[in-house]
Design a protein around this motif. Structure first.
Motif, PDB file in Angstrom:
ATOM      1  N   LEU A 104       7.679 -14.926 -23.480  1.00  0.00           N
ATOM      2  CA  LEU A 104       8.718 -15.881 -23.029  1.00  0.00           C
ATOM      3  C   LEU A 104       8.970 -16.931 -24.102  1.00  0.00           C
ATOM      4  O   LEU A 104      10.094 -17.394 -24.290  1.00  0.00           O
ATOM      5  CB  LEU A 104       8.298 -16.565 -21.723  1.00  0.00           C
ATOM      6  CG  LEU A 104       8.289 -15.703 -20.465  1.00  0.00           C
ATOM      7  CD1 LEU A 104       7.649 -16.449 -19.306  1.00  0.00           C
ATOM      8  CD2 LEU A 104       9.699 -15.245 -20.087  1.00  0.00           C
ATOM      9  N   SER A 105       7.902 -17.355 -24.804  1.00  0.00           N
ATOM     10  CA  SER A 105       8.041 -18.373 -25.863  1.00  0.00           C
ATOM     11  C   SER A 105       8.720 -17.786 -27.091  1.00  0.00           C
ATOM     12  O   SER A 105       9.643 -18.354 -27.635  1.00  0.00           O
ATOM     13  CB  SER A 105       6.676 -18.919 -26.285  1.00  0.00           C
ATOM     14  OG  SER A 105       5.864 -19.109 -25.151  1.00  0.00           O
ATOM     15  N   LYS A 106       8.208 -16.623 -27.539  1.00  0.00           N
ATOM     16  CA  LYS A 106       8.837 -15.941 -28.678  1.00  0.00           C
ATOM     17  C   LYS A 106       8.425 -14.467 -28.668  1.00  0.00           C
ATOM     18  O   LYS A 106       7.349 -14.123 -28.161  1.00  0.00           O
ATOM     19  CB  LYS A 106       8.467 -16.600 -30.016  1.00  0.00           C
ATOM     20  CG  LYS A 106       7.001 -16.583 -30.393  1.00  0.00           C
ATOM     21  CD  LYS A 106       6.829 -17.266 -31.735  1.00  0.00           C
ATOM     22  CE  LYS A 106       5.394 -17.402 -32.174  1.00  0.00           C
ATOM     23  NZ  LYS A 106       4.673 -16.178 -32.465  1.00  0.00           N
ATOM     24  N   PRO A 107       9.285 -13.587 -29.220  1.00  0.00           N
ATOM     25  CA  PRO A 107       8.961 -12.153 -29.219  1.00  0.00           C
ATOM     26  C   PRO A 107       7.650 -11.870 -29.959  1.00  0.00           C
ATOM     27  O   PRO A 107       7.283 -12.586 -30.897  1.00  0.00           O
ATOM     28  CB  PRO A 107      10.137 -11.507 -29.966  1.00  0.00           C
ATOM     29  CG  PRO A 107      11.213 -12.528 -29.968  1.00  0.00           C
ATOM     30  CD  PRO A 107      10.558 -13.871 -29.887  1.00  0.00           C
ATOM     31  N   ILE A 108       6.959 -10.832 -29.536  1.00  0.00           N
ATOM     32  CA  ILE A 108       5.719 -10.393 -30.187  1.00  0.00           C
ATOM     33  C   ILE A 108       6.105  -9.214 -31.092  1.00  0.00           C
ATOM     34  O   ILE A 108       6.357  -8.111 -30.608  1.00  0.00           O
ATOM     35  CB  ILE A 108       4.678  -9.965 -29.130  1.00  0.00           C
ATOM     36  CG1 ILE A 108       4.361 -11.137 -28.187  1.00  0.00           C
ATOM     37  CG2 ILE A 108       3.405  -9.457 -29.803  1.00  0.00           C
ATOM     38  CD1 ILE A 108       3.603 -10.736 -26.930  1.00  0.00           C
ATOM     39  N   ASN A 109       6.184  -9.489 -32.392  1.00  0.00           N
ATOM     40  CA  ASN A 109       6.724  -8.477 -33.314  1.00  0.00           C
ATOM     41  C   ASN A 109       5.686  -7.772 -34.175  1.00  0.00           C
ATOM     42  O   ASN A 109       5.944  -6.704 -34.708  1.00  0.00           O
ATOM     43  CB  ASN A 109       7.772  -9.108 -34.239  1.00  0.00           C
ATOM     44  CG  ASN A 109       9.009  -9.520 -33.457  1.00  0.00           C
ATOM     45  OD1 ASN A 109       9.405  -8.855 -32.509  1.00  0.00           O
ATOM     46  ND2 ASN A 109       9.604 -10.647 -33.840  1.00  0.00           N
ATOM     47  N   THR A 110       4.522  -8.398 -34.351  1.00  0.00           N
ATOM     48  CA  THR A 110       3.531  -7.821 -35.265  1.00  0.00           C
ATOM     49  C   THR A 110       2.190  -7.610 -34.563  1.00  0.00           C
ATOM     50  O   THR A 110       1.944  -8.139 -33.479  1.00  0.00           O
ATOM     51  CB  THR A 110       3.298  -8.735 -36.488  1.00  0.00           C
ATOM     52  OG1 THR A 110       2.670  -9.945 -36.020  1.00  0.00           O
ATOM     53  CG2 THR A 110       4.602  -9.073 -37.202  1.00  0.00           C
ATOM     54  N   ILE A 111       1.329  -6.855 -35.253  1.00  0.00           N
ATOM     55  CA  ILE A 111      -0.017  -6.592 -34.731  1.00  0.00           C
ATOM     56  C   ILE A 111      -0.784  -7.906 -34.583  1.00  0.00           C
ATOM     57  O   ILE A 111      -1.447  -8.143 -33.579  1.00  0.00           O
ATOM     58  CB  ILE A 111      -0.753  -5.614 -35.680  1.00  0.00           C
ATOM     59  CG1 ILE A 111      -0.121  -4.218 -35.567  1.00  0.00           C
ATOM     60  CG2 ILE A 111      -2.244  -5.545 -35.375  1.00  0.00           C
ATOM     61  CD1 ILE A 111      -0.484  -3.262 -36.677  1.00  0.00           C
ATOM     62  N   ALA A 112      -0.674  -8.779 -35.589  1.00  0.00           N
ATOM     63  CA  ALA A 112      -1.389 -10.067 -35.553  1.00  0.00           C
ATOM     64  C   ALA A 112      -0.906 -10.917 -34.372  1.00  0.00           C
ATOM     65  O   ALA A 112      -1.704 -11.567 -33.687  1.00  0.00           O
ATOM     66  CB  ALA A 112      -1.193 -10.811 -36.867  1.00  0.00           C
ATOM     67  N   LYS A 119       9.238  -2.666 -28.913  1.00  0.00           N
ATOM     68  CA  LYS A 119      10.133  -2.582 -27.753  1.00  0.00           C
ATOM     69  C   LYS A 119       9.330  -2.523 -26.445  1.00  0.00           C
ATOM     70  O   LYS A 119       9.682  -3.169 -25.456  1.00  0.00           O
ATOM     71  CB  LYS A 119      11.022  -1.338 -27.892  1.00  0.00           C
ATOM     72  CG  LYS A 119      12.314  -1.419 -27.101  1.00  0.00           C
ATOM     73  CD  LYS A 119      13.271  -0.310 -27.542  1.00  0.00           C
ATOM     74  CE  LYS A 119      14.621  -0.459 -26.897  1.00  0.00           C
ATOM     75  NZ  LYS A 119      15.553   0.585 -27.332  1.00  0.00           N
ATOM     76  N   VAL A 120       8.259  -1.746 -26.466  1.00  0.00           N
ATOM     77  CA  VAL A 120       7.411  -1.633 -25.270  1.00  0.00           C
ATOM     78  C   VAL A 120       6.839  -3.002 -24.907  1.00  0.00           C
ATOM     79  O   VAL A 120       6.935  -3.460 -23.763  1.00  0.00           O
ATOM     80  CB  VAL A 120       6.254  -0.616 -25.497  1.00  0.00           C
ATOM     81  CG1 VAL A 120       5.267  -0.645 -24.333  1.00  0.00           C
ATOM     82  CG2 VAL A 120       6.803   0.795 -25.680  1.00  0.00           C
ATOM     83  N   VAL A 121       6.253  -3.675 -25.901  1.00  0.00           N
ATOM     84  CA  VAL A 121       5.594  -4.970 -25.669  1.00  0.00           C
ATOM     85  C   VAL A 121       6.588  -6.044 -25.223  1.00  0.00           C
ATOM     86  O   VAL A 121       6.275  -6.870 -24.370  1.00  0.00           O
ATOM     87  CB  VAL A 121       4.838  -5.405 -26.951  1.00  0.00           C
ATOM     88  CG1 VAL A 121       4.433  -6.866 -26.899  1.00  0.00           C
ATOM     89  CG2 VAL A 121       3.612  -4.521 -27.150  1.00  0.00           C
ATOM     90  N   ASN A 122       7.809  -6.001 -25.752  1.00  0.00           N
ATOM     91  CA  ASN A 122       8.763  -7.081 -25.477  1.00  0.00           C
ATOM     92  C   ASN A 122       9.744  -6.820 -24.339  1.00  0.00           C
ATOM     93  O   ASN A 122      10.369  -7.760 -23.847  1.00  0.00           O
ATOM     94  CB  ASN A 122       9.541  -7.430 -26.754  1.00  0.00           C
ATOM     95  CG  ASN A 122       8.664  -8.158 -27.751  1.00  0.00           C
ATOM     96  OD1 ASN A 122       8.230  -9.270 -27.508  1.00  0.00           O
ATOM     97  ND2 ASN A 122       8.363  -7.494 -28.860  1.00  0.00           N
TER      98      ASN A 122
END
Length: 305
Positions: free
Chosen positions: A171-179, A136-139
């Motif tokens: 903007l392109s796609k959510p960042i959901n994982t560590i990788a 949530k913080v990152v996105n």
């Protein structure tokens, strides 16, 4: 090795216990129970009338609860210290121990998303029930908010560029994982310092997700209210932000500014500091447990103004 040692090898165990100056019939609080290493050692020093109240908000830590009638484990964040002690019928205690490090277990459990060694969902919640996680913080945080947390909590050199890069990437796609996070920021990571950089980024996210510095300030503010005169506050921190708060509060009874004085010019502060310089782990311990490398232990004694 027993389960609790696997869960978390306590740092500076001997130094912490010695600093508490345990009275056999006293009441003590371990506000960061974890694997229970420090708690077990405290119980060894207590007689049949002694009591130990431990705190931990992590559901995994509850599995390590100690079967001892002198012991109770409170499933709460230590920011609720005073109220939770009241609920246990305790108004004053003889000593409080806080080990502010994330337990080895939390780093080693890939699914918790604390460690940069594994791929997992961006989580990092200590309590597993909060709405706010690292994803949530990152996105959802604004570029300015991300800049602030990476600069302040992670002390990341290029925090501004890092925030901008993350906001652009999502903007392109959510960042959901560590990788996915590592991939999004890879151009900013200094060559040869990948591990350190990632650790700083993760530290910043973890502190924000768990509101760690807010919780620490609330806990410290309540500590003199529940300690008896002569009672000990023993705190071990692992990064400069925490250590600065602990040092200032022990020294001055506040986090910023100068010590307050009464009408006669006498300092009004709750503690006498017993560690002029923070205690560090021995070379031997650091060799055996890398996590002890950055640990700083500070001790203060409650005084009556």
């Amino acid at each position: 090795m027993s389960d609790e040692q696997v869960y978390h090898v306590p740092v500076m165990l001997h130094e912490c216990i010695e600093a508490l100056d345990i009275k056999p019939d006293g009441i003590y609080v371990d506000v960061t129970f974890g694997g229970g290493g420090h708690s077990r050692e405290i119980l060894k020093k207590l007689g049949s009338k002694g009591r130990l109240i431990a705190f931990d908000q992590d559901p995994d830590a509850i599995k390590n609860a100690i079967d001892d009638e002198r012991f109770v484990l409170v499933h709460q964040n230590f920011r609720f210290l005073k109220n939770c002690l009241r609920l246990q019928g305790v108004k004053e205690v003889d000593g409080i121990l806080a080990d502010l490090g994330v337990s080895s277990h939390q780093f080693d459990d890939a699914s918790r998303g604390f460690s940069i060694r594994f791929d997992a969902d961006l989580d990092m919640r200590m309590d597993q029930v909060s709405d706010l996680d690292a994803r949530k913080v990152v996105n959802t945080y604004s570029e300015d908010e991300l800049h602030r947390i990476f600069g302040m909590y992670g002390e990341v050199q290029n925090a501004k560029s890092l925030a901008k890069t993350i906001v652009t990437a999502r903007l392109s796609k959510p960042i959901n994982t560590i990788a996915e996070l590592k991939e999004a920021i890879k151009k900013l990571v200094p060559k040869g310092k990948e591990h350190k950089y990632h650790a700083q980024v993760f530290q910043a996210l973890r502190i924000e997700v768990n509101k760690e510095l807010d919780a620490l300030q609330e806990f410290l503010t309540q500590s003199p209210l529940v300690l008896k005169e002569g009672g000990r506050l023993v705190v071990m921190s692992y990064h400069s932000l925490e250590d600065r708060l602990v040092k200032n509060f022990m020294l001055k009874g506040k986090f910023r500014g100068e010590v307050e004085k009464d009408f006669y010019g006498n300092e009004i502060k709750p503690f006498r500091v017993l560690t002029r310089k923070a205690i560090a782990a021995s070379e031997e311990e650091v060799k055996n447990n890398n996590r002890a490398r950055s640990a700083k232990l500070r001790v203060a004694e409650k005084i009556n103004n």
